[in-house]
Design a protein around this motif. Sequence first.
Motif, PDB file in Angstrom:
ATOM      1  N   ASP A 108     -17.345 -11.612  -1.519  1.00 44.97           N
ATOM      2  CA  ASP A 108     -16.919 -12.609  -0.535  1.00 44.97           C
ATOM      3  C   ASP A 108     -17.503 -13.983  -0.865  1.00 44.97           C
ATOM      4  OD1 ASP A 108     -15.556 -10.650   0.777  1.00 44.97           O
ATOM      5  OD2 ASP A 108     -17.071 -10.326   2.324  1.00 44.97           O
ATOM      6  N   SER A 109     -18.741 -13.989  -1.348  1.00 47.67           N
ATOM      7  CA  SER A 109     -19.380 -15.251  -1.717  1.00 47.67           C
ATOM      8  C   SER A 109     -18.663 -15.902  -2.895  1.00 47.67           C
ATOM      9  CB  SER A 109     -20.848 -15.006  -2.065  1.00 47.67           C
ATOM     10  OG  SER A 109     -21.449 -16.183  -2.573  1.00 47.67           O
TER      11      SER A 109
ATOM     12  N   GLY B 135     -15.312 -17.143  -1.836  1.00 45.97           N
ATOM     13  CA  GLY B 135     -15.478 -18.362  -1.057  1.00 45.97           C
ATOM     14  C   GLY B 135     -15.624 -19.586  -1.936  1.00 45.97           C
ATOM     15  N   TYR B 136     -16.385 -19.440  -3.028  1.00 47.95           N
ATOM     16  CA  TYR B 136     -16.553 -20.581  -3.936  1.00 47.95           C
ATOM     17  C   TYR B 136     -15.247 -20.897  -4.659  1.00 47.95           C
ATOM     18  CZ  TYR B 136     -17.867 -23.474  -7.844  1.00 47.95           C
ATOM     19  OH  TYR B 136     -17.919 -24.503  -8.752  1.00 47.95           O
TER      20      TYR B 136
ATOM     21  N   THR C   6     -12.163 -20.304  -3.908  1.00 52.97           N
ATOM     22  CA  THR C   6     -11.117 -20.866  -3.054  1.00 52.97           C
ATOM     23  C   THR C   6     -11.502 -22.218  -2.458  1.00 52.97           C
ATOM     24  OG1 THR C   6     -11.971 -19.558  -1.184  1.00 52.97           O
ATOM     25  CG2 THR C   6     -10.150 -18.612  -2.477  1.00 52.97           C
ATOM     26  N   SER C   7     -12.769 -22.600  -2.619  1.00 51.32           N
ATOM     27  CA  SER C   7     -13.189 -23.904  -2.094  1.00 51.32           C
ATOM     28  C   SER C   7     -12.856 -25.039  -3.054  1.00 51.32           C
ATOM     29  CB  SER C   7     -14.700 -23.897  -1.824  1.00 51.32           C
ATOM     30  OG  SER C   7     -15.440 -23.885  -3.046  1.00 51.32           O
ATOM     31  N   VAL C   8     -12.481 -24.670  -4.280  1.00 49.65           N
ATOM     32  CA  VAL C   8     -12.076 -25.672  -5.272  1.00 49.65           C
ATOM     33  C   VAL C   8     -10.618 -25.416  -5.631  1.00 49.65           C
ATOM     34  CG1 VAL C   8     -14.399 -25.897  -6.191  1.00 49.65           C
ATOM     35  CG2 VAL C   8     -12.837 -24.246  -7.211  1.00 49.65           C
ATOM     36  N   ASN C   9     -10.019 -26.354  -6.327  1.00 48.02           N
ATOM     37  CA  ASN C   9      -8.595 -26.211  -6.653  1.00 48.02           C
ATOM     38  C   ASN C   9      -8.432 -25.365  -7.915  1.00 48.02           C
ATOM     39  OD1 ASN C   9      -5.892 -26.509  -6.360  1.00 48.02           O
ATOM     40  ND2 ASN C   9      -5.788 -28.583  -7.167  1.00 48.02           N
TER      41      ASN C   9
ATOM     42  N   LYS D 258     -15.887 -17.985 -11.629  1.00 49.35           N
ATOM     43  CA  LYS D 258     -16.799 -18.951 -11.000  1.00 49.35           C
ATOM     44  C   LYS D 258     -17.536 -19.762 -12.061  1.00 49.35           C
ATOM     45  CE  LYS D 258     -20.617 -19.168  -7.643  1.00 49.35           C
ATOM     46  NZ  LYS D 258     -21.691 -19.680  -8.483  1.00 49.35           N
TER      47      LYS D 258
ATOM     48  N   GLU E  32     -17.455 -23.776 -12.702  1.00 45.81           N
ATOM     49  CA  GLU E  32     -18.692 -24.573 -12.649  1.00 45.81           C
ATOM     50  C   GLU E  32     -18.881 -25.390 -13.921  1.00 45.81           C
ATOM     51  OE1 GLU E  32     -21.495 -21.813  -9.754  1.00 45.81           O
ATOM     52  OE2 GLU E  32     -21.464 -21.422 -11.900  1.00 45.81           O
TER      53      GLU E  32
END
Length: 228
Positions: A152-153, A156-157, A159-162, A224, A228
């Motif tokens: 989930d973490s 969350g990351y 989907t928080s960016v495009n 992820k 990053e």
Amino acid sequence: RTDKPHPGMVRAGEEVTTKKGNKIEVKGTLIRSHITPETIEAEVGDEITIHLTNLERAQDETHGFTVSTMNVHASVEPGKTVTVKFKADKEGVYPYYCTEFCSALHLEMQGYLLVKPKGWKPGKTAEAKANYTETDYKATVKKVADTQVVIDSVVGYITSVNFKDFPDVVNMVDDATDQLNKMKDAKAKHEAAAAKKDWDQANLWAEQVWQYQVKAADIGLRAKTYLE
């Protein structure tokens, strides 16, 4: 190249093994970090044909395949199907595994070729005793819950960016989603077994849920890191 679908190609869940006389044909799949089928049974003298389809969408996720001591090797690119053929000329248990480093769970990507003596018949066996307890099952369920927190973490990351601007990440997200979608059936089975207090089956199916989670988490962490 024919630019036509390989006759041995299958999708996830369609894997099949057929035997006619002394000829065995396997239509299997490869995906981080699993080879399906996990076991192939044969008798000495059988001619074995294995078609392997790499289900990965990420373009750099090549998988290898080899059968220990059988002098068989294949390299399978994403989306491709490769065929290997050989004769099972000696009884024994022979590991087969991925030979291309593919993920953190690369070493778990394996199975076994079981070659029995010609005409072998199973004998009587005693019923196996239960291996798992309710405590074991609860520990596995907790492990599943803890792993879901990590997933989930990561989700969350991402989907928080495009992330949809990056095709490689989109492919990885699709792969991870495929793994997570397989959890529903296994979850229903471990909960049904637990309701019957069949702790062996309950724990084994809960572990299957966790395997799907780990594969999804591994892919998600790669995505992820990419972002990053």
